[in-house]
Design an enzyme around this catalytic site. Sequence first.
Site, PDB file in Angstrom:
ATOM      1  N   LYS A 182       0.820  -1.197   0.000  1.00 14.48           N
ATOM      2  CA  LYS A 182       0.000   0.000   0.000  1.00 14.48           C
ATOM      3  C   LYS A 182       0.861   1.258   0.000  1.00 14.48           C
ATOM      4  O   LYS A 182       0.399   2.334  -0.352  1.00 14.48           O
ATOM      5  CB  LYS A 182      -0.869   0.042   1.285  1.00 14.48           C
TER       6      LYS A 182
ATOM      7  N   ASP B 158      14.253  -1.653   0.873  1.00 11.76           N
ATOM      8  CA  ASP B 158      14.944  -1.957   2.125  1.00 11.76           C
ATOM      9  C   ASP B 158      15.903  -3.122   1.837  1.00 11.76           C
ATOM     10  O   ASP B 158      17.009  -2.910   1.336  1.00 11.76           O
ATOM     11  CB  ASP B 158      13.838  -2.295   3.138  1.00 11.76           C
TER      12      ASP B 158
ATOM     13  N   ASP C 163       4.273   2.697   7.083  1.00 11.82           N
ATOM     14  CA  ASP C 163       3.504   2.458   8.305  1.00 11.82           C
ATOM     15  C   ASP C 163       4.324   1.800   9.400  1.00 11.82           C
ATOM     16  O   ASP C 163       5.379   1.209   9.145  1.00 11.82           O
ATOM     17  CB  ASP C 163       2.312   1.551   7.997  1.00 11.82           C
TER      18      ASP C 163
ATOM     19  N   GLU D 214       7.784   2.168  -5.800  1.00  9.25           N
ATOM     20  CA  GLU D 214       7.821   1.768  -4.390  1.00  9.25           C
ATOM     21  C   GLU D 214       7.987   2.995  -3.510  1.00  9.25           C
ATOM     22  O   GLU D 214       8.644   3.965  -3.910  1.00  9.25           O
ATOM     23  CB  GLU D 214       9.015   0.838  -4.144  1.00  9.25           C
ATOM     24  N   ASP D 215       7.434   2.914  -2.311  1.00  7.27           N
ATOM     25  CA  ASP D 215       7.723   3.971  -1.336  1.00  7.27           C
ATOM     26  C   ASP D 215       9.136   3.808  -0.801  1.00  7.27           C
ATOM     27  O   ASP D 215       9.878   4.778  -0.666  1.00  7.27           O
ATOM     28  CB  ASP D 215       6.690   3.962  -0.193  1.00  7.27           C
TER      29      ASP D 215
ATOM     30  N   LYS E  95      17.035   2.612   1.380  1.00  8.35           N
ATOM     31  CA  LYS E  95      17.802   2.327   2.595  1.00  8.35           C
ATOM     32  C   LYS E  95      18.942   1.390   2.222  1.00  8.35           C
ATOM     33  O   LYS E  95      18.853   0.166   2.422  1.00  8.35           O
ATOM     34  CB  LYS E  95      16.860   1.638   3.595  1.00  8.35           C
TER      35      LYS E  95
ATOM     36  N   ARG F 113       0.674   6.162   7.985  1.00 10.78           N
ATOM     37  CA  ARG F 113       0.881   6.314   6.535  1.00 10.78           C
ATOM     38  C   ARG F 113       0.523   7.721   6.068  1.00 10.78           C
ATOM     39  O   ARG F 113       1.092   8.228   5.110  1.00 10.78           O
ATOM     40  CB  ARG F 113       0.002   5.325   5.751  1.00 10.78           C
TER      41      ARG F 113
ATOM     42  N   PHE G  68      13.923   3.543  11.863  1.00 15.16           N
ATOM     43  CA  PHE G  68      12.533   3.124  11.683  1.00 15.16           C
ATOM     44  C   PHE G  68      11.709   4.324  11.224  1.00 15.16           C
ATOM     45  O   PHE G  68      11.320   5.170  12.016  1.00 15.16           O
ATOM     46  CB  PHE G  68      11.957   2.529  12.973  1.00 15.16           C
TER      47      PHE G  68
HETATM   48  C1  PRP Z   1       7.264  -2.298   2.348  1.00 19.55           C
HETATM   49  C2  PRP Z   1       7.547  -1.345   1.183  1.00 19.55           C
HETATM   50  C3  PRP Z   1       8.132  -2.278   0.167  1.00 19.55           C
HETATM   51  C4  PRP Z   1       8.882  -3.283   0.998  1.00 19.55           C
HETATM   52  C5  PRP Z   1      10.336  -2.944   1.023  1.00 19.55           C
HETATM   53  O1  PRP Z   1       6.044  -2.910   2.083  1.00 19.55           O
HETATM   54  O2  PRP Z   1       6.388  -0.709   0.714  1.00 19.55           O
HETATM   55  O3  PRP Z   1       7.153  -2.915  -0.608  1.00 19.55           O
HETATM   56  O4  PRP Z   1       8.330  -3.223   2.320  1.00 19.55           O
HETATM   57  O5  PRP Z   1      11.056  -3.867   1.781  1.00 19.55           O
HETATM   58  P1  PRP Z   1      12.106  -4.877   1.137  1.00 19.55           P
HETATM   59  O6  PRP Z   1      12.990  -4.100   0.199  1.00 19.55           O
HETATM   60  O7  PRP Z   1      12.840  -5.373   2.360  1.00 19.55           O
HETATM   61  O8  PRP Z   1      11.359  -5.984   0.453  1.00 19.55           O
HETATM   62  P2  PRP Z   1       5.208  -3.727   3.135  1.00 19.55           P
HETATM   63  O9  PRP Z   1       5.405  -5.187   2.848  1.00 19.55           O
HETATM   64  O10 PRP Z   1       5.502  -3.239   4.520  1.00 19.55           O
HETATM   65  O11 PRP Z   1       3.716  -3.393   2.717  1.00 19.55           O
HETATM   66  P3  PRP Z   1       2.924  -1.994   2.732  1.00 19.55           P
HETATM   67  O12 PRP Z   1       3.484  -1.147   1.603  1.00 19.55           O
HETATM   68  O13 PRP Z   1       1.511  -2.401   2.500  1.00 19.55           O
HETATM   69  O14 PRP Z   1       3.168  -1.352   4.072  1.00 19.55           O
END
Ligand code: PRP
Length: 179
Positions: A42, A102, A158, A98-99, A130, A164, A151
């Site tokens: 999301k 990570d 979120d 992507e937001d 990151k 969010r 964090f």
């Molecule tokens: C977060 C973010 C990316 C992902 C990044 O999504 O939006 O999709 O984690 O992390 P990574 O590089 O370690 O894979 P999340 O799964 O928390 O879902 P959300 O966007 O619905 O909060």
Amino acid sequence: MNDKIEKILFTEEEIKARVAEMAKEINDYYKGEPVVVISVLKGSVFFVVDLIKKLDMDIALDFIAASSYGSGTVSSGKLKIKKDIELDIVGKNILLLEDIIDTGETLFEIINMLKARGVKSIKTAMMFNKPARREKAVEADFIGFDIPDEFVIGYGLDYDEQFRNLPYLGVLKRSVYEK
Ligand code: PRP
């Protein structure tokens, strides 16, 4: 400022200005070629809405939902596709939004899945990067800001589905998640 926030890393104004610059970089790159923008739910919805209004090529928009995180702060390392895209993307230029990136696990898996469907090209754009936590080598083509390993919440990000809607990127106070 929300009382659960330790500090603000990027203000609403700074994010807005950077999104406008990214849109220019993306417009310059595609030079008017049509693009299918895929927003990873999301978190990226705030970024996608702000960004695509500033893109000047033909845009089709779709959404995909995947998750590697539970309600805590540590990745489980397993990616689940919870909602697939609906558009036919054969022969299309894909811009995956992507937001945050990570570990890179989410984008890595989604890129491989979409590549197998016969797309013309795939590029990635992320608001926040990151690099300290990267585990998978993922091509990050358009990056808003590199951020430290803290964090962060807000602008789509979120903690346990909260925060969010904050218009800035903030660091969450430890007392909120270390109970
Ligand atoms: C977060 C973010 C990316 C992902 C990044 O999504 O939006 O999709 O984690 O992390 P990574 O590089 O370690 O894979 P999340 O799964 O928390 O879902 P959300 O966007 O619905 O909060």
